[in-house]
Design a protein around this motif. Sequence first.
Motif, mmCIF file in Angstrom:
data_model
loop_
_atom_site.group_PDB
_atom_site.id
_atom_site.type_symbol
_atom_site.label_atom_id
_atom_site.label_comp_id
_atom_site.label_asym_id
_atom_site.label_seq_id
_atom_site.Cartn_x
_atom_site.Cartn_y
_atom_site.Cartn_z
ATOM 1 N N ASP A 101 -3.361 -2.323 13.463
ATOM 2 C CA ASP A 101 -1.845 -2.105 13.686
ATOM 3 C C ASP A 101 -1.315 -1.006 12.605
ATOM 4 O O ASP A 101 -1.938 -0.930 11.438
ATOM 5 N N ASP B 114 -3.242 -9.966 20.773
ATOM 6 C CA ASP B 114 -2.665 -9.307 19.742
ATOM 7 C C ASP B 114 -1.381 -10.158 19.443
ATOM 8 O O ASP B 114 -0.549 -10.680 20.216
ATOM 9 N N HIS C 19 -7.203 -8.150 16.133
ATOM 10 C CA HIS C 19 -7.064 -8.137 17.694
ATOM 11 C C HIS C 19 -8.273 -8.780 18.521
ATOM 12 O O HIS C 19 -9.005 -7.884 19.160
ATOM 13 N N HIS D 118 -1.257 1.470 17.251
ATOM 14 C CA HIS D 118 -2.569 1.323 17.279
ATOM 15 C C HIS D 118 -3.481 2.058 16.871
ATOM 16 O O HIS D 118 -3.296 3.344 17.247
ATOM 17 N N HIS E 163 4.989 -2.105 17.044
ATOM 18 C CA HIS E 163 3.775 -1.606 16.215
ATOM 19 C C HIS E 163 2.988 -0.657 16.974
ATOM 20 O O HIS E 163 2.889 -0.753 18.225
HETATM 21 ZN ZN LIG Z 1 -1.502 -4.840 17.385
#
Ligand SMILES: [Zn+2]
Length: 153
Positions: free
Chosen positions: A110, A91, A43, A99, A97
């Motif tokens: 993730d 991202d 990220h 975090h 998803h």
């Molecule tokens: Zn992510």
Amino acid sequence: MEPHPDEFGQQVSHFQEVLKRAGVKQTHQRLEIFREVMQTVEHPDAETVYRGVRQRIPTISLDTVYRTLMLFTDLGLISSLKTSHERMRFDANMHAHHHFVCTECGMIRDFSSPEFDALAIPDAVRAFGSTVQAHVEFRGLCWHCLEKKQHGT
Ligand SMILES: [Zn+2]
Ligand SMILES: [Zn+2]
């Protein structure tokens, strides 16, 4: 989740399609910036993406990278996250998803959880509008920072 090779090929055709539909020219620079965000689970912020892309395109500027990342965000190719005092992070994982965020070093990872994907929408949220997706964020210290703390360094 590390995208595997054929998934990357699919992502590139998706990328080309989205740009074409939006009437945005597909350039080598843009593809390289997209590739840089795609191939990492970190990220990254704009500067990290810039450092990576610069190795392949030495003439690129941080400003170009930043504006391109914002363009990709507007096009829905990637998403941007802002976690408290930190810089904007990007991202490329557009699947549902969640975090884990380390509040010390800013590590973001993730994870997927069918349980959280299926979270019941609280009435308090329904009062605000229609929900498309829920995102759960766990904040804490990563093992690395935890170990550093324990060793008092
Ligand atoms: Zn992510
Ligand atoms: Zn950490």
